[in-house]
Design a protein around this motif. Structure first.
Motif, short mmCIF file in Angstrom:
data_model
loop_
_atom_site.label_atom_id
_atom_site.label_comp_id
_atom_site.label_asym_id
_atom_site.label_seq_id
_atom_site.Cartn_x
_atom_site.Cartn_y
_atom_site.Cartn_z
N LEU A 1 0.83 -1.20 0.00
CA LEU A 1 0.00 0.00 0.00
C LEU A 1 0.86 1.25 0.00
CD1 LEU A 1 -2.77 -1.08 2.53
CD2 LEU A 1 -3.11 -0.58 0.10
N GLU A 2 1.98 1.21 0.70
CA GLU A 2 2.89 2.36 0.68
C GLU A 2 3.45 2.58 -0.73
OE1 GLU A 2 3.91 4.65 2.83
OE2 GLU A 2 2.57 3.99 4.42
N LEU A 3 3.73 1.50 -1.46
CA LEU A 3 4.18 1.65 -2.84
C LEU A 3 3.10 2.30 -3.70
CD1 LEU A 3 5.98 -1.78 -3.45
CD2 LEU A 3 7.02 0.42 -2.89
N VAL A 4 1.85 1.93 -3.46
CA VAL A 4 0.74 2.54 -4.21
C VAL A 4 0.71 4.04 -3.96
CG1 VAL A 4 -1.75 2.59 -4.57
CG2 VAL A 4 -0.63 0.43 -4.07
N MET B 1 1.55 9.73 -5.62
CA MET B 1 2.09 11.06 -5.40
C MET B 1 3.03 11.46 -6.53
SD MET B 1 2.21 13.87 -3.87
CE MET B 1 1.16 13.51 -2.47
N GLN B 2 3.83 10.52 -7.00
CA GLN B 2 4.68 10.82 -8.15
C GLN B 2 3.83 11.18 -9.36
OE1 GLN B 2 6.90 7.18 -8.35
NE2 GLN B 2 8.54 7.94 -7.04
N TYR C 1 0.83 12.50 -9.28
CA TYR C 1 0.22 13.81 -9.04
C TYR C 1 1.22 14.94 -9.30
CZ TYR C 1 -2.22 17.60 -6.68
OH TYR C 1 -2.84 18.80 -6.41
N LEU C 2 2.44 14.77 -8.81
CA LEU C 2 3.43 15.83 -8.96
C LEU C 2 4.01 15.88 -10.37
CD1 LEU C 2 5.33 15.50 -5.56
CD2 LEU C 2 3.61 17.20 -6.20
N GLY C 3 3.82 14.81 -11.14
CA GLY C 3 4.29 14.83 -12.52
C GLY C 3 5.74 14.47 -12.68
N ASP C 4 6.35 13.87 -11.66
CA ASP C 4 7.72 13.38 -11.80
C ASP C 4 7.94 12.24 -10.82
OD1 ASP C 4 8.80 14.33 -9.23
OD2 ASP C 4 8.58 16.32 -10.10
N ARG C 5 8.99 11.48 -11.08
CA ARG C 5 9.33 10.36 -10.21
C ARG C 5 10.23 10.87 -9.10
NH1 ARG C 5 5.43 6.99 -11.68
NH2 ARG C 5 5.50 6.42 -13.87
N CYS C 6 9.67 11.67 -8.22
CA CYS C 6 10.45 12.28 -7.15
C CYS C 6 10.96 11.22 -6.19
CB CYS C 6 9.63 13.32 -6.40
SG CYS C 6 8.14 12.65 -5.65
N ASP C 7 12.07 11.53 -5.55
CA ASP C 7 12.66 10.60 -4.59
C ASP C 7 12.01 10.84 -3.24
OD1 ASP C 7 16.10 9.95 -3.48
OD2 ASP C 7 14.18 8.99 -3.03
N GLY D 1 -6.66 18.57 -9.08
CA GLY D 1 -6.36 17.18 -9.36
C GLY D 1 -4.96 16.92 -9.85
N SER D 2 -4.13 17.97 -10.00
CA SER D 2 -2.73 17.80 -10.38
C SER D 2 -1.94 18.95 -9.81
CB SER D 2 -2.58 17.77 -11.91
OG SER D 2 -2.88 19.04 -12.46
N ALA D 3 -0.61 18.80 -9.82
CA ALA D 3 0.23 19.87 -9.31
C ALA D 3 0.06 21.14 -10.13
CB ALA D 3 1.69 19.42 -9.30
N ASP D 4 -0.18 20.99 -11.44
CA ASP D 4 -0.35 22.16 -12.29
C ASP D 4 -1.60 22.96 -11.95
OD1 ASP D 4 1.93 21.47 -13.64
OD2 ASP D 4 0.88 20.45 -15.26
#
Length: 810
Positions: free
Chosen positions: A393-396, A401-402, A404-410, A681-684
């Protein structure tokens, strides 16, 4: 580009499918989204590991690499080019782009530089980094001739298609045909792409017309068959016979050539057809043969193909009543997904979220499989299965969140390297809405416990949305749904909470449950907030769970906007509508209509118009400033200023530059922003108003990216007067996204517009409890909310329930 479809989303195969030959003895299965993984080269189809899409875009890029005759000074560039291509074929798009950029920068020979630019552009296109891809491809096009130029035109056409510009795509692909000369591979790639743009009724004929070119295309014909077959499969029943024939022929060609990866791809396409037809046993046989073929290929080259095959095996095993084998397959699928997740594009080429199409269904499939296994497992085995379910579930939540933010953030950077700790007195609740029930996983730090409610996911979602709308509107009749939600979400775990002495409950909600103000759930006598502090988290893997001392969080940067300035002239009509509501926004926009009529291209104003356009624009600005004024902000800022050491930026002083200058000092562990803001619904679609400009989530990140913030994250980001978009289940992610972008441990925001008369005493009470009495953030908010609800004028949850704390609760 990525597109993976479950059987339920695939077209039902009928008609021509009935005429298929018996299942080939050597056939195997797969989900069939293969063609997008292949790029036509001069001599062969080179597998690229970006997942394929329903919108198949064949490519002809990657001309012949630099040869030994290249200048010695270009040897390093040629080596970087070769390594970059190899990394891309393995699906390591980020590393591939780095090496290909190096190749482009090092290359002195113009032709080698153009080849490097073409490979870089193709890689960036695969990763959906479209602006960067366009620059590289245009540079490659300018430095290329003949077949190489045609190959680049294929990719430029694909880029145009991704941007939703079909006529521009058509022009590029037609140019590729003109430049291809006698090269059948490039001509086939261009023709296959052009077939996508044909009228729906003509697409099958367009594909069939490519069959002679397919036969004449020489080496690589098997991969081109897969590409054509996938396009045929997308046509539905009319294309199924063609798709089956080409997938089967590709399988035979690949097996004869010893091309294991390509054989698996062809079998993957066949399996998708059989699974969609409902012929599960045959599809499963095919899928296992595809797995066997894939096992003979280099593991690094499999990418999303391996995920897809394991995913299908899990689905088919579950349908066959074999939960143990289904669970093992889900686990394989997730392990493979984690290996390539950082290189998956955020969106597929249709603009659809790869989180929705691939990551979420695979992860949640594993969660459901683990819970089913726990039902039948011995008591000693159950805790490990439940822990795996929570970890999944944490992976989900990370993946969403990645997305939503539009990138594969660390996300590990968000936690600052801290370990996940659930202190005594706290518990974390994971609600998992399954089609037929609600699972409740409760982590107290001492272990995981499980409860469930007999409510279907659809009913839960409908009730949550209705309750959220009722509270947002301030309706009197809200307790019925509040009671239902309490019975489903909290009552089953009450004995567990009491036994563990829990005074703070952290909820990790999903979907419509994000819209729920959990503190406003009602047990028949009391609201939930009266029993214990309740906060939310986007996921503990993205939450800094370490406690800070009260002294370490005392100084506050107070920014408030009671009277907006020039920022109102930068608000689009859509933004104004979101801030003011449709009716008020419409009235103001009508006022501005005359001014807009004099803009370039608009009809000329009639003779004798009452006022100059500039004067009318000024009237609109003043009207917007009055409509967006927040008179309670001054009182709120004054109240907090009496409690905490602070620096104050109010109205004219609250510019983006001033906020940056103050925040970058790192002297303020608490950032309090009292201004209009909306999280969509998105960071933008998420932003906060400063006096002179909009402060977006990316802008917030840009303000707070110094090393000082990396070492000492902001303790709390308070966004008073901000709200989440009505009815949007993803909009509360914006509050979490703001915390991530600001490197803040926690964020305090609101789910709906807050009344000034309630916001001022609640915020003052919160900071008084937090800073003077040294309570945890969660307990401080609870005390402020309870104090407000016990005042007769503010007893309705409309006034106190929208305030939510997300993230670190200590």
């Amino acid at each position: 580009m990525l597109r993976v479809k479950t059987a339920g989303r695939a077209a039902v195969v009928a008609g021509a499918l009935a005429a298929w030959l018996p299942l080939p003895a050597a056939a195997a299965a797969g989900d069939g989204a293969a063609a997008g993984r292949y790029r036509l080269a001069a001599a062969a189809m080179v597998p690229a590991t970006a997942p394929a899409s329903a919108t198949v875009i064949a490519s002809a890029s990657d001309p012949v690499p630099a040869t030994a005759s290249a200048p010695a000074s270009d040897a390093a560039a040629a080596q970087a080019l070769a390594e970059g291509r190899a990394l891309r074929d393995e699906g390591q798009l980020t590393l591939a782009a780095v090496r290909l950029r190096e190749a482009r920068e090092q290359a002195q020979d113009p032709a080698l530089r153009a080849r490097a630019a073409a490979a870089l552009g193709a890689t960036l296109l695969q990763a959906r980094r479209l602006d960067a891809a366009q620059e590289a491809l245009q540079a490659a096009e300018a430095g290329s001739t003949g077949r190489a130029r045609a190959a680049v035109a294929i990719d430029l056409g694909s880029l145009a298609a991704l941007r939703g510009l079909p006529e521009r795509a058509r022009a590029h692909w037609q140019a590729a045909l003109a430049d291809a000369g006698s090269d059948p591979a490039v001509a086939f790639a261009a023709g296959l792409n052009l077939a996508r743009l044909a009228p729906a009724a003509d697409r099958l004929a367009a594909l069939q017309a490519l069959l002679p070119a397919l036969q004449a295309a020489g080496p690589g014909v098997a991969a081109r068959r897969v590409a054509l077959a996938e396009q045929a499969r997308r046509l539905g029943p009319d294309g199924d016979a063609l798709a089956h024939a080409q997938f089967d022929a590709a399988r035979a060609d690949a097996a004869a050539a010893g091309a294991a990866r390509l054989e698996a791809e062809a079998l993957d396409g066949l399996a998708a057809l059989y699974e969609a037809r409902g012929r599960g046993a045959e599809a499963r046989t095919l899928n296992r043969q595809a797995e066997a073929a894939a096992a003979r290929a280099p593991a690094a080259s499999l990418g999303e193909l391996g995920i897809r095959l394991a995913w299908r095996e899990a689905r088919l095993a579950r349908s066959a009543g074999e939960p143990g084998q289904a669970l093992a397959a889900w686990q394989r699928a997730v392990a493979r997904l984690e290996a390539v997740r950082q290189d998956l594009p955020i969106d597929d080429e249709d603009g659809a979220s790869t989180f929705r199409s691939l990551l979420e269904p695979v992860y949640l499939g594993l969660v459901e499989g683990l819970l089913a296994a726990a039902d039948d497992a011995p008591a000693a085995r159950q805790p490990a299965l439940l822990r795996q379910a929570v970890d999944t579930l944490e992976l989900v939540r990370q993946a969403e969140m990645q997305d939503y933010l539009g990138d594969r953030c660390d996300v590990d950077a968000v936690k600052g390297g801290s370990a996940t700790v659930i202190p005594v007195g706290s518990a974390v609740l994971y609600p998992v809405a399954l089609p037929d029930r609600l699972e409740l996983l409760l982590d107290t730090g001492a272990g995981l416990r499980r409860a469930r409610s007999a409510v279907a996911a659809a009913e839960l979602r409908e009730t949550a949305q209705r309750h959220a709308a009722s509270l947002r509107a301030g309706r009197a009749a809200h307790r019925v749904d509040a009671g239902r939600l309490y019975d489903w979400l909290l009552r089953p775990i009450e004995p567990l909470l009491a036994a563990a002495g829990v005074d703070t409950l952290v909820v990790v909600p999903d979907g419509a449950l994000r819209l729920v103000a959990f503190g406003a759930l009602f047990d028949g006598q009391r609201y939930a907030i009266e029993q214990r502090a309740i906060t939310t988290s986007v996921g503990l893997s993205m939450t800094h769970t370490g406690a800070s001392s009260p002294r370490a969080r005392r100084r506050v940067l107070l920014a408030g906007l009671a009277s907006p300035g020039p920022v109102v002239d930068k608000l689009s009509p859509a933004v104004v509508t979101r801030l003011l509501g449709p009716q008020e926004a419409s009235r103001l926009e009508r006022q501005a209509g005359a001014a807009r009529a004099t803009e370039p291209g608009a009809p000329a104003a009639p003779a004798g118009a009452a006022e100059p356009a500039a004067a009318r624009a000024e009237d609109r600005t003043r009207a917007l400033q009055e409509a967006l004024a927040l008179p309670g902000v001054e009182r709120e800022v004054e109240a907090i200023a009496r409690i905490a050491p602070h620096v104050q930026l109010l109205d004219r002083d609250f510019t983006v530059a001033a906020f940056r200058a103050a925040a970058e000092t790192g002297d303020y562990p608490i950032l309090h922003v009292a201004s209009h803001g909306v999280f969509g619904g998105s960071a933008d679609a998420s932003y906060v108003l400063a006096y002179d400009d909009l402060l977006t989530l990316d802008g917030l990140q840009a303000l707070l990216r110094s090393d000082r913030f990396r070492r000492n994250p902001v303790e709390l980001l308070s966004l008073s007067a901000c709200e989440t978009a009505e009815g949007d289940e993803r909009s509360p992610l914006g509050l979490s996204g703001a915390a991530i972008k600001a490197r803040a441990k926690s964020v305090l925001g609101s789910l709906w517009p807050v009344a000034d008369d309630a916001a001022v005493p609640l915020m003052a009470g919160f900071y008084d409890e937090l800073l003077r009495d040294g309570r945890s953030k969660a307990r401080a908010l609870q005390a402020a909310q309870v104090a407000l609800l016990r005042q007769r004028a503010f007893a309705h949850p409309f006034y106190w329930a929208p305030f939510i704390l997300i993230g670190n609760w200590l």
